[in-house]
Design an enzyme around this catalytic site. Structure first.
Site, PDB file in Angstrom:
ATOM      1  N   ASP A  22       0.926  -1.221   0.283  1.00  0.00           N
ATOM      2  CA  ASP A  22      -0.081   0.146   0.087  1.00  0.00           C
ATOM      3  C   ASP A  22       0.769   1.278   0.065  1.00  0.00           C
ATOM      4  O   ASP A  22       0.220   2.459   0.234  1.00  0.00           O
ATOM      5  CB  ASP A  22      -0.819   0.025   1.107  1.00  0.00           C
ATOM      6  CG  ASP A  22      -2.027  -1.170   1.262  1.00  0.00           C
ATOM      7  OD1 ASP A  22      -2.709  -1.376   0.004  1.00  0.00           O
ATOM      8  OD2 ASP A  22      -1.967  -1.795   2.083  1.00  0.00           O
ATOM      9  N   HIS A  74      -3.720  -1.990  -6.616  1.00  0.00           N
ATOM     10  CA  HIS A  74      -2.846  -0.828  -6.968  1.00  0.00           C
ATOM     11  C   HIS A  74      -3.805   0.292  -7.389  1.00  0.00           C
ATOM     12  O   HIS A  74      -4.436   0.339  -8.709  1.00  0.00           O
ATOM     13  CB  HIS A  74      -1.904  -1.053  -7.989  1.00  0.00           C
ATOM     14  CG  HIS A  74      -0.847  -2.205  -7.265  1.00  0.00           C
ATOM     15  ND1 HIS A  74       0.050  -2.996  -8.043  1.00  0.00           N
ATOM     16  CD2 HIS A  74      -0.790  -2.813  -6.118  1.00  0.00           C
ATOM     17  CE1 HIS A  74       0.625  -3.719  -7.173  1.00  0.00           C
ATOM     18  NE2 HIS A  74       0.204  -3.681  -6.076  1.00  0.00           N
TER      19      HIS A  74
END
EC number: 6.3.4.4
Length: 396
Positions: A14, A44
């Protein structure tokens, strides 16, 4: 940056790999984005200047720029999840190639994964519930594990899917439906041999897009709170690519789900637009920049050539944010996590137990976050990111 680039997260995931890959692709000249680990559990986030947003899982994060995606043999491919992602993107199958030797994730893998994680009760490991780990585990003990190339032979595909169902248990999904869907997948995408990677590398600059983060690596993370995936640069090396190794970090450290997180600080105001609690991973956790853990990630990844630092707009909005330069564990002070023997999961579990009781020791607030992070991780900051758009980024 005229050669190949490998983008790897130096945290727990992340950190912004997708937006970094999108920026690299926005400049033009990228032949393809190569995915080299993980599977449909990746998330993503990319937002374009026109406001279009997509959370990439199996397609590469350069897709909205028209850059082709190649799923290498190290990917776990989920045709059902891929079909859903393709529909959201406008079905850009012409931009996709898949290595025939990549493993196939099936509904039975996913169901077994969810049963196993649910059975852990309060001791969940933080799985995404997509069956990627179950697919990897099954392949370790079954040489006939289904692979992408099997979709080109429906009789062989059916036989191998039946073996998966017999081993992992039924989940209520008719095998005929899965065979039909996977066969259609084989008719829709271009399935290639492993030499295709070499061809792409010879044709122009490529971007290797990693998934998850080094601190979740199957061998180097804090076992058992890890992913069944090699998240370092090792798979890129195995594919024969000579690359610029680009490590990605935020100005603060995050973790999605269970496991040690020394610098976690819920009192920090760090709102998250695209991450939150989900039924499998659990809560999205945030804390101070963990220089000790990120240094460890650089070391076990074999070093980085440069860094990309994202969320550089956050420190101004969060005046209490700090960099943690050391831990305190009882009477000990650690400023380095010493790597253990490779593939020694007992060592990694014991290390994780120590980190679970560690607390930040020395904390500082830098004047220049890029300079401070570069000094602590021993690599120059090449890319600065102040927001989600490619226009929010610049080379340093």
């Amino acid at each position: 940056m005229n050669g190949h680039v490998a983008v790897v997260d130096l945290g727990y995931g992340d950190a912004g790999k997708g937006t970094v890959v999108d920026f690299l692709c926005s400049r033009g000249g990228v032949r393809a984005v190569l995915r080299f680990n993980g599977g449909a559990q990746a998330a993503h986030n990319v937002t374009t200047e026109t406001g279009r947003h997509h959370t990439f899982a199996q397609f590469g994060s350069g897709t909205l720029r028209g850059v082709p995606t190649h799923l290498t043999r190290f990917m776990v491919v989920d045709p059902l999840a891929l079909a859903g992602e393709a529909a959201a993107l406008g079905k850009p199958f012409h931009l996709l190639t898949v290595d025939g030797n990549a493993l196939l994730a099936t509904p039975w893998h996913r169901a077994a994964n969810r049963r196993r994680e649910t059975g852990r009760g309060a001791d969940r490991h933080g799985s995404c519930g997509m069956g990627v780990g179950e697919t990897m585990a099954y392949a370790q003990t079954h040489p006939d594990a289904p692979r992408v190339g099997d979709v080109l032979s429906p009789p062989r595909l059916r036989q191998r899917l039946a073996a998966v169902r017999a081993s992992l248990g039924d989940c209520g999904v008719p095998i005929d439906d899965v065979v039909d869907a996977f066969t259609l997948f084989g008719e829709t995408v271009r399935i290639v041999g492993s030499s295709y990677t070499e061809q792409l590398l010879a044709e122009g600059p490529c971007v290797f897009e990693g998934a998850q983060g080094v601190l979740l690596d199957e061998w180097r993370g804090w076992h058992p709170y890890t992913t069944w995936s090699t998240t370092t640069f090792d798979n890129v090396t195995a594919l024969g690519a000579k690359v610029t190794r680009l490590g990605v970090v935020r100005t603060y450290t995050t973790r999605h789900g269970a496991g040690p997180f020394v610098t976690e600080d819920p009192s920090l105001y760090l709102p998250e637009r695209h991450n939150g609690r989900d039924p499998w991973q659990g809560p999205f956790r945030t804390g101070h920049f963990d220089a000790v853990a990120h240094r460890y990630a650089v070391e076990v990844a074999g070093g980085v050539d440069a860094l990309a630092v994202t969320h550089l707009d956050v420190p101004d909005r969060c005046p209490d944010l700090r960099i943690a330069d050391s831990y305190r564990i009882g009477d000990e002070v650690w400023d380095r996590i010493e790597p253990g023997p490779f593939r020694d999961l007992e060592h990694q579990e014991a290390l994780g137990a120590r980190l679970a009781v560690a607390r930040p020791d020395r904390m500082t607030r830098p004047d220049d976050w890029c300079d401070a992070i570069a000094a602590r991780l021993g690599a120059p900051v090449l890319l600065e990111s102040y927001g989600p758009l490619s226009s929010d980024k610049k080379f340093r």
